[in-house]
Enzyme design. Structure first.
Site, PDB file in Angstrom:
ATOM      1  N   ASP A 145      -2.996  -7.562   4.556  1.00 22.15           N
ATOM      2  CA  ASP A 145      -2.611  -7.357   5.951  1.00 22.15           C
ATOM      3  C   ASP A 145      -3.686  -6.665   6.787  1.00 22.15           C
ATOM      4  OD1 ASP A 145      -2.114  -5.147   4.366  1.00 22.15           O
ATOM      5  OD2 ASP A 145       0.011  -4.994   4.881  1.00 22.15           O
ATOM      6  N   HIS A 194       4.873   1.395  -1.286  1.00 16.70           N
ATOM      7  CA  HIS A 194       5.629   2.385  -0.495  1.00 16.70           C
ATOM      8  C   HIS A 194       6.797   2.990  -1.275  1.00 16.70           C
ATOM      9  CE1 HIS A 194       3.348   1.460   3.048  1.00 16.70           C
ATOM     10  NE2 HIS A 194       3.764   0.203   3.098  1.00 16.70           N
ATOM     11  N   ASP A 208      -4.530  -2.401   0.941  1.00 12.57           N
ATOM     12  CA  ASP A 208      -3.500  -2.791   1.906  1.00 12.57           C
ATOM     13  C   ASP A 208      -3.729  -1.993   3.190  1.00 12.57           C
ATOM     14  OD1 ASP A 208      -0.409  -4.072   1.758  1.00 12.57           O
ATOM     15  OD2 ASP A 208      -0.648  -2.439   3.210  1.00 12.57           O
ATOM     16  N   HIS A 238      -1.697  -0.656   5.082  1.00 14.02           N
ATOM     17  CA  HIS A 238      -0.804   0.498   5.160  1.00 14.02           C
ATOM     18  C   HIS A 238      -1.110   1.485   4.027  1.00 14.02           C
ATOM     19  CE1 HIS A 238       1.470  -2.922   6.969  1.00 14.02           C
ATOM     20  NE2 HIS A 238       1.728  -1.998   7.891  1.00 14.02           N
TER      21      HIS A 238
HETATM   22 ZN   LIG Z   1       0.846  -3.373   4.062  1.00 16.98          ZN
END
Ligand SMILES: [Zn+2]
Length: 344
Positions: free
Chosen positions: A248, A125, A161, A163
């Protein structure tokens, strides 16, 4: 025999994201413990992390951002409501990014074939100029930029991931030398990663987003990766594959709602290795990103390590039709103009 490096460092446990924060030091121990429980520890060659140099960081980050993270040394600095550095976090972040660059060096020099990195803080991120989403420096982006600096012409980043790796996407958005492919829950944090985001300028078509509804499991992911990610990756034919390995998307993760199990992570690993089977000659560097259920990190991490070591389970015959057919059609429609291999 495949030589697989493993990076761990005590400093990765000294990054303090804040009291009660899900991105906690025990995550590294979970990954290390999972490898030991699976009997894999002795098969991996351990390497110490080394700090990223300022030249390496500045290939993907601004001077202001690097200075701001550095200013957290010895104190606590909050970047956003989710993201903070504690007194030792700068050191950990330097080592996390440096470990990826070091692994890239070792695979390019032929000392090892593949590497797995139990790094904290995570990176995907982190933007060029901003810490975000538990991430300070973008570890995998530093690794990709380092590979380009060393003369590679094509690097692929696979980000599984749950996200979207908005930072990685943004850093290479107009760069056709780096194919960024991400599967992620959508809509979900951080809000980016829609099918409209396909890169820009010369990088048009070199960002591949595979947004997914919640609840997808092993079979669904296997189809997405076998039918979309693998053909695109083979067509791009990277000279190195970097993997943003978040765990995740595992069933029961407290932050997300996907349903992957250890078997699914084995499958994702096999696809990454298949993509690395061309010009990359197997060269694959896998860095930990998210994943907040400790036993899931242990199980899924072991599945990835088994795959890297060439000890993964025999491939399953996944169904060729099912509930995600409309999703696969949407991916094909979006990316076929750039990747004709998706036709049919
Ligand atoms: Zn994540």
């Amino acid at each position: 025999m495949v030589r697989v490096g493993f990076y761990d460092d005590p400093a990765f446990r000294e990054h303090d994201a804040g009291l009660g924060h899900p991105e906690r030091p025990e995550r590294v121990d979970a990954l290390v413990g999972g490898l030991a429980d699976a009997g894999l520890a002795d098969a991996l060659t351990r390497f110490p992390a080394r700090p990223a140099t300022s030249a390496e960081l500045l290939r993907v980050h601004t001077e202001e951002h690097v200075a701001r993270v550095a200013s957290s040394r010895g104190r606590t600095l909050r970047f956003d409501p989710d993201t903070q550095a504690g007194p030792r976090s700068y050191e950990a972040a330097l080592l996390a990014a440096g470990a990826v660059a070091d692994a890239v060096d070792r695979v390019l020099e032929g000392e090892i074939d593949r590497a797995l990195l139990a790094v904290r803080p995570p990176g995907h991120h982190a933007l060029a100029d901003r810490a975000m989403g538990f991430c300070l420096f973008n570890n995998v982006a530093v690794g990709a930029a380092h590979a380009l600096f060393r003369g590679l012409a094509r690097v692929m980043i696979v980000d599984f991931d749950v996200h979207h790796g908005n930072g990685t996407q943004d850093i290479f958005y107009d760069d056709p030398r780096v194919l960024y492919l991400s599967s992620h829950a959508f809509p979900f944090y951080p809000g980016t990663g829609s099918l409209d985001e396909v890169g820009e300028g010369r990088g048009h078509g070199f960002t591949v987003n595979l947004p997914m509804p919640a609840g997808l499991g092993d079979e669904d992911y296997a189809r997405v990766y076998r039918e979309i990610a693998e053909p695109i990756g083979r067509a791009f034919d990277p000279e190195l594959v970097l993997v943003s390995a978040g765990f995740d998307a595992h069933r029961g993760d407290p932050l997300a709602g996907m349903d992957l199990t250890r078997r699914g992570y084995a499958e994702l690993t096999e696809v990454c290795l298949a993509v690395a089977g061309g010009a990359a000659r197997g060269r694959t560097v896998v860095a930990l990103e998210g994943g907040y259920r400790l036993d899931a990190i242990a199980q899924a991490g072991a599945a990835v390590a088994e795959g890297l070591l060439g000890r993964g389970p025999a491939p399953l015959a996944w169904p060729s039709a099912g509930r995600i057919d409309p999703l696969l059609d949407a991916y094909r429609e979006t990316y076929r103009p750039f990747w004709p291999c998706l036709a049919g």
